[in-house]
Design a protein around this motif. Structure first.
Motif, mmCIF file in Angstrom:
data_model
loop_
_atom_site.group_PDB
_atom_site.id
_atom_site.type_symbol
_atom_site.label_atom_id
_atom_site.label_comp_id
_atom_site.label_asym_id
_atom_site.label_seq_id
_atom_site.Cartn_x
_atom_site.Cartn_y
_atom_site.Cartn_z
ATOM 1 N N LEU B 78 0.855 -1.304 -0.087
ATOM 2 C CA LEU B 78 0.353 -0.296 0.217
ATOM 3 C C LEU B 78 0.980 1.155 -0.265
ATOM 4 C CD1 LEU B 78 -2.549 -1.178 3.054
ATOM 5 C CD2 LEU B 78 -2.692 -0.812 0.153
ATOM 6 N N ARG B 79 0.808 2.238 -1.012
ATOM 7 C CA ARG B 79 1.121 3.544 -0.467
ATOM 8 C C ARG B 79 0.000 5.075 -0.660
ATOM 9 N NH1 ARG B 79 1.995 6.515 -5.490
ATOM 10 N NH2 ARG B 79 3.386 7.941 -5.382
ATOM 11 N N LEU B 80 0.005 5.950 0.031
ATOM 12 C CA LEU B 80 -1.070 7.083 0.309
ATOM 13 C C LEU B 80 0.084 8.142 -0.109
ATOM 14 C CD1 LEU B 80 -2.998 7.325 1.781
ATOM 15 C CD2 LEU B 80 -1.991 8.023 3.624
ATOM 16 N N GLU B 81 -0.452 8.575 -1.023
ATOM 17 C CA GLU B 81 0.021 10.026 -2.460
ATOM 18 C C GLU B 81 -1.032 10.959 -1.203
ATOM 19 O OE1 GLU B 81 1.731 9.895 -5.443
ATOM 20 O OE2 GLU B 81 1.787 11.761 -5.435
ATOM 21 N N GLY B 82 -1.333 12.140 -0.401
ATOM 22 C CA GLY B 82 -2.693 12.674 -0.145
ATOM 23 C C GLY B 82 -3.236 11.729 0.224
ATOM 24 N N ASP B 83 -4.390 11.882 -0.016
ATOM 25 C CA ASP B 83 -5.857 11.107 0.722
ATOM 26 C C ASP B 83 -5.871 9.968 -0.025
ATOM 27 O OD1 ASP B 83 -7.444 10.838 2.719
ATOM 28 O OD2 ASP B 83 -9.205 11.426 1.583
ATOM 29 N N GLN B 84 -4.567 9.898 -1.134
ATOM 30 C CA GLN B 84 -5.321 8.724 -2.195
ATOM 31 C C GLN B 84 -4.149 7.673 -1.864
ATOM 32 O OE1 GLN B 84 -7.309 8.879 -4.820
ATOM 33 N NE2 GLN B 84 -8.378 10.782 -3.280
ATOM 34 N N LEU B 85 -4.647 6.639 -1.462
ATOM 35 C CA LEU B 85 -4.269 5.166 -1.388
ATOM 36 C C LEU B 85 -4.139 4.590 -2.834
ATOM 37 C CD1 LEU B 85 -3.811 3.399 0.609
ATOM 38 C CD2 LEU B 85 -6.004 2.562 0.712
ATOM 39 N N TYR B 86 -3.096 4.003 -3.077
ATOM 40 C CA TYR B 86 -2.921 2.324 -3.285
ATOM 41 C C TYR B 86 -2.047 1.485 -3.252
ATOM 42 C CZ TYR B 86 -2.008 7.013 -6.591
ATOM 43 O OH TYR B 86 -2.041 8.274 -7.097
ATOM 44 N N ALA B 87 -2.680 0.318 -3.734
ATOM 45 C CA ALA B 87 -2.388 -0.334 -3.456
ATOM 46 C C ALA B 87 -2.034 -1.929 -4.841
ATOM 47 C CB ALA B 87 -3.528 -1.311 -3.373
ATOM 48 N N GLY B 88 -1.276 -2.569 -4.276
ATOM 49 C CA GLY B 88 -0.558 -3.758 -5.758
ATOM 50 C C GLY B 88 -0.342 -4.469 -4.951
ATOM 51 N N ASP B 89 0.282 -5.954 -5.699
ATOM 52 C CA ASP B 89 0.579 -6.761 -4.901
ATOM 53 C C ASP B 89 2.191 -7.365 -5.004
ATOM 54 O OD1 ASP B 89 -1.794 -8.937 -5.982
ATOM 55 O OD2 ASP B 89 -0.653 -9.024 -7.017
ATOM 56 N N THR B 90 2.896 -5.767 -5.065
ATOM 57 C CA THR B 90 4.149 -5.419 -4.837
ATOM 58 C C THR B 90 4.269 -4.137 -4.740
ATOM 59 O OG1 THR B 90 5.324 -5.560 -6.982
ATOM 60 C CG2 THR B 90 5.019 -7.906 -5.539
ATOM 61 N N PRO B 91 5.632 -4.021 -3.956
ATOM 62 C CA PRO B 91 5.758 -1.834 -4.527
ATOM 63 C C PRO B 91 5.583 -1.394 -6.226
ATOM 64 C CG PRO B 91 6.677 -2.767 -3.023
ATOM 65 C CD PRO B 91 6.110 -4.386 -3.586
ATOM 66 N N THR B 92 5.961 -2.521 -7.165
ATOM 67 C CA THR B 92 6.683 -2.426 -8.245
ATOM 68 C C THR B 92 5.481 -3.365 -8.519
ATOM 69 O OG1 THR B 92 7.519 -4.642 -8.241
ATOM 70 C CG2 THR B 92 8.930 -2.202 -7.916
ATOM 71 N N SER B 93 4.018 -3.620 -8.609
ATOM 72 C CA SER B 93 3.621 -3.489 -9.993
ATOM 73 C C SER B 93 1.723 -3.352 -9.458
ATOM 74 C CB SER B 93 2.662 -5.526 -9.557
ATOM 75 O OG SER B 93 2.287 -5.252 -7.697
ATOM 76 N N PHE B 94 1.839 -1.901 -8.848
ATOM 77 C CA PHE B 94 1.186 -0.316 -9.158
ATOM 78 C C PHE B 94 0.769 -0.084 -10.291
ATOM 79 C CE2 PHE B 94 1.067 0.935 -4.141
ATOM 80 C CZ PHE B 94 1.737 -0.134 -4.059
ATOM 81 N N GLU B 95 -1.035 -0.104 -10.386
ATOM 82 C CA GLU B 95 -1.439 0.580 -11.362
ATOM 83 C C GLU B 95 -1.977 1.367 -10.688
ATOM 84 O OE1 GLU B 95 -4.124 -2.056 -13.723
ATOM 85 O OE2 GLU B 95 -3.971 -3.501 -12.368
ATOM 86 N N ASP B 96 -2.380 2.835 -11.852
ATOM 87 C CA ASP B 96 -2.836 4.573 -11.411
ATOM 88 C C ASP B 96 -3.757 3.916 -10.937
ATOM 89 O OD1 ASP B 96 -2.043 6.272 -11.074
ATOM 90 O OD2 ASP B 96 -2.817 6.915 -12.900
ATOM 91 N N ILE B 97 -4.114 3.538 -10.004
ATOM 92 C CA ILE B 97 -5.669 3.464 -9.667
ATOM 93 C C ILE B 97 -5.736 3.458 -8.201
ATOM 94 C CG2 ILE B 97 -6.919 2.015 -11.444
ATOM 95 C CD1 ILE B 97 -6.538 -0.983 -9.955
ATOM 96 N N HIS B 98 -6.671 4.805 -8.074
ATOM 97 C CA HIS B 98 -6.565 4.700 -5.869
ATOM 98 C C HIS B 98 -7.768 4.682 -6.217
ATOM 99 C CE1 HIS B 98 -6.637 8.374 -7.900
ATOM 100 N NE2 HIS B 98 -5.982 8.202 -9.102
ATOM 101 N N VAL B 99 -7.878 5.314 -4.226
ATOM 102 C CA VAL B 99 -9.435 5.124 -3.682
ATOM 103 C C VAL B 99 -8.863 6.944 -2.687
ATOM 104 C CG1 VAL B 99 -10.316 3.386 -3.673
ATOM 105 C CG2 VAL B 99 -8.875 3.162 -1.856
ATOM 106 N N PRO B 100 -9.612 7.574 -2.402
ATOM 107 C CA PRO B 100 -9.631 8.242 -0.852
ATOM 108 C C PRO B 100 -9.789 7.392 0.151
ATOM 109 C CG PRO B 100 -12.147 8.582 -1.727
ATOM 110 C CD PRO B 100 -11.161 7.496 -2.775
ATOM 111 N N TRP B 101 -7.855 7.655 0.631
ATOM 112 C CA TRP B 101 -8.334 6.819 2.040
ATOM 113 C C TRP B 101 -9.366 7.391 3.545
ATOM 114 C CZ3 TRP B 101 -6.699 3.200 4.734
ATOM 115 C CH2 TRP B 101 -7.111 3.007 6.588
ATOM 116 N N SER B 102 -9.430 8.758 3.425
ATOM 117 C CA SER B 102 -10.607 8.763 4.535
ATOM 118 C C SER B 102 -11.782 8.368 4.177
ATOM 119 C CB SER B 102 -10.219 10.797 4.407
ATOM 120 O OG SER B 102 -10.694 10.363 3.134
ATOM 121 N N ALA B 103 -12.580 7.994 3.400
ATOM 122 C CA ALA B 103 -13.147 7.339 2.601
ATOM 123 C C ALA B 103 -13.560 5.251 3.676
ATOM 124 C CB ALA B 103 -14.285 7.187 1.478
ATOM 125 N N VAL B 104 -12.142 4.695 2.889
ATOM 126 C CA VAL B 104 -12.025 3.918 4.030
ATOM 127 C C VAL B 104 -11.765 3.624 5.043
ATOM 128 C CG1 VAL B 104 -10.383 1.660 2.838
ATOM 129 C CG2 VAL B 104 -10.826 3.520 0.642
#
Lengths: 86, 143
Positions: B78-104
């Motif tokens: 998992l990675r957080l940029e601003g309020d946007q949470l990114y997720a992937g199987d590994t740090p190198t397999s991230f797609e540019d898709i994200h959700v607002p962390w505050s809501a999650v």
């Protein structure tokens, strides 16, 4: 395939009762390599810095990882391969 | 509902591209379905631990990834940029898709609602500041 170096934090070491007895390990990873930069013990009384809170120590180790990452990236930029693959 | 029946509840949060993060909760597990369809299962302790680490990511910065495994040993990062949470199987397999962390976060661990009866006079923030003002005024009388 190696990619850009990244900083990872991963908790490791849980006992049978599912209690944290290990540490948060801080790594640099690039997809093909993973190098440990440091570790922060969950049980602070069993650490080398028992008076430092877990989060404060994690901040320190991650700050160190960021310095290592900066140097690593600079070294990558300095590496020149002039060969043309045919 | 008879004893032993698991009451399941599903939650969704809209993320980038209109895709949704879905969380199915039961008494002892939460099944998180990421925007790409990948799933991870969490028991309460591991879910709480993950929430705590993401809270740390707020402080550690957007260039730090939190890596762990779910209750079935399936890894995730998992990675957080601003309020946007990114997720992937590994740090190198991230797609540019994200959700607002505050809501999650609110969905996974709703803030406990405190009643004035349970917590008493001092816990209510407005009462606390009122009490603080009263104490300051009382102090000023004796100085």
């Amino acid at each position: 395939v190696p990619s850009e170096w990244k900083i990872e934090v991963e908790p490791e070491g849980k006992n049978e009762n599912n209690k944290n007895e290990g540490a948060a390990i801080v790594f640099l990873s690039n997809g093909s390599k993973r190098e440990e930069v440091g570790a922060v013990a969950f049980a602070r009384e069993h650490s080398n810095n028992p008076l430092v809170e877990f989060d404060d120590q994690l901040d320190r180790v991650v700050a160190r990882a960021k310095k290592v990452l900066k140097v690593r990236r600079e070294l990558d930029e300095l590496t020149v391969d002039d060969r043309v693959l045919t | 509902v008879s004893a032993g029946t698991v009451t399941a509840t599903a939650w969704t949060v809209e993320g980038s591209g209109g895709r949704k993060l879905r969380v199915d909760t039961s008494d002892d597990r939460s099944l998180v379905t990421w925007l790409c369809g990948g799933q991870r299962s969490f028991d309460k302790e591991r879910l709480q631990e993950t929430i705590e680490y993401v809270a740390r990511l707020e402080r550690l910065g957007p260039d730090v990834w939190f890596t762990h495994a779910d209750a079935n040993g399936r890894r995730f990062s998992l990675r957080l940029e601003g309020d946007q949470l990114y997720a992937g199987d590994t740090p190198t397999s991230f797609e540019d898709i994200h959700v607002p962390w505050s809501a999650v976060r609110e969905l996974l661990a709703p803030a406990p609602r405190r009643s004035s009866e349970e917590d008493g006079f001092m816990v209510n923030p407005s009462h606390t500041s009122l009490w603080s003002a009263l104490r300051s005024w009382l102090r000023s009388l004796f100085h």
